[in-house]
Design a protein around this motif. Sequence first.
Motif, short mmCIF file in Angstrom:
data_model
loop_
_atom_site.label_atom_id
_atom_site.label_comp_id
_atom_site.label_asym_id
_atom_site.label_seq_id
_atom_site.Cartn_x
_atom_site.Cartn_y
_atom_site.Cartn_z
N LEU A 202 0.87 -1.18 0.00
CA LEU A 202 0.00 0.00 0.00
C LEU A 202 0.91 1.22 0.00
O LEU A 202 1.70 1.42 0.93
N ARG A 203 0.79 2.04 -1.02
CA ARG A 203 1.74 3.15 -1.18
C ARG A 203 1.06 4.42 -1.65
O ARG A 203 -0.03 4.41 -2.20
N VAL A 204 1.81 5.51 -1.46
CA VAL A 204 1.47 6.79 -2.05
C VAL A 204 2.49 7.02 -3.15
O VAL A 204 3.68 6.69 -2.99
N CYS A 205 2.06 7.55 -4.27
CA CYS A 205 2.94 7.80 -5.41
C CYS A 205 4.16 8.59 -4.95
O CYS A 205 4.06 9.53 -4.16
N GLU A 206 5.34 8.22 -5.45
CA GLU A 206 6.59 8.87 -5.05
C GLU A 206 6.91 10.13 -5.85
O GLU A 206 7.89 10.81 -5.54
N ALA A 207 6.10 10.46 -6.85
CA ALA A 207 6.32 11.72 -7.57
C ALA A 207 6.07 12.86 -6.59
O ALA A 207 5.09 12.84 -5.85
N PRO A 208 6.97 13.85 -6.56
CA PRO A 208 6.86 14.90 -5.53
C PRO A 208 5.58 15.73 -5.58
O PRO A 208 5.15 16.25 -4.57
N ASP A 209 4.95 15.82 -6.73
CA ASP A 209 3.74 16.64 -6.84
C ASP A 209 2.47 15.79 -6.95
O ASP A 209 1.44 16.27 -7.38
N SER B 68 3.22 -5.72 -8.22
CA SER B 68 4.31 -6.28 -9.01
C SER B 68 5.03 -7.36 -8.21
O SER B 68 5.09 -7.31 -6.98
N ARG B 69 5.58 -8.31 -8.92
CA ARG B 69 6.25 -9.44 -8.27
C ARG B 69 7.43 -8.98 -7.41
O ARG B 69 7.65 -9.48 -6.32
N ASN B 70 8.20 -8.02 -7.90
CA ASN B 70 9.39 -7.61 -7.17
C ASN B 70 9.20 -6.32 -6.36
O ASN B 70 10.16 -5.74 -5.90
N ARG B 71 7.97 -5.90 -6.21
CA ARG B 71 7.63 -4.74 -5.37
C ARG B 71 8.37 -3.48 -5.77
O ARG B 71 8.85 -2.74 -4.91
N CYS B 72 8.45 -3.22 -7.05
CA CYS B 72 9.24 -2.08 -7.52
C CYS B 72 8.39 -0.90 -7.99
O CYS B 72 8.94 0.12 -8.38
N ARG B 73 7.09 -1.02 -7.93
CA ARG B 73 6.24 0.07 -8.43
C ARG B 73 6.32 1.26 -7.48
O ARG B 73 6.10 1.13 -6.29
N ARG B 74 6.65 2.41 -8.04
CA ARG B 74 6.84 3.61 -7.23
C ARG B 74 5.83 4.71 -7.56
O ARG B 74 5.64 5.63 -6.78
N TYR B 75 5.24 4.65 -8.76
CA TYR B 75 4.39 5.74 -9.22
C TYR B 75 2.97 5.23 -9.50
O TYR B 75 2.78 4.08 -9.88
#
Length: 187
Positions: free
Chosen positions: A139-146, A155-162
């Motif tokens: 469970l994440r918040v998008c890493e883009a600053p704005d 994702s299998r390798n937990r790499c989604r950031r955006y």
Amino acid sequence: MLFSHDTEHALGTVVDLVNTGPSVAGEDHLPDLTTLQEFVDHNEVSDVCDLDATDLEATLRLRDRFHELFQAPEDTEGTVRRVNAIVGEARTSPHLTDHDGYDWHVHFFAPGSRLAEHLAAECGIALAYVVAAGELDRLRVCEAPDCSRVLVDLSRNRCRRYCDSRTCGNRMHVAAYRARQRESAAR
């Protein structure tokens, strides 16, 4: 596949619901019954009764409660309390169904439930599966600053950031590329 189709669908619905909120989107993208019906149709929420103003109000309250879960996913105890409260307040009636071309699967909402109760049961149970699997870091918040949109990283390798690779992800990759180009030109 980490979660079942239904669980992933419910997690996507939670993300879509939270991302309609003014604290995420900058304005409320569920201001009326028409947009609420569009949300239901877009997310293929099954067995929904005719929507009315109480559905809108209850769904907006639920949206805020779901949003809290993305704010501190490392707080497992707090997340468990919140998920249990959401599911505990919904009428649930687990039952097997095979609608819309999908094989047998379990629905957790009680037949005839109002929309918010339906979402609380289905999406709350999906979030409970995430907790039980020890996968709260998904469970994440998008890493883009704005950007403050939320996402569930499946994702299998937990790499989604955006929240979206075509918008935030692309924008951040282009910015990083340009920064590297400026840095190498300055050498």
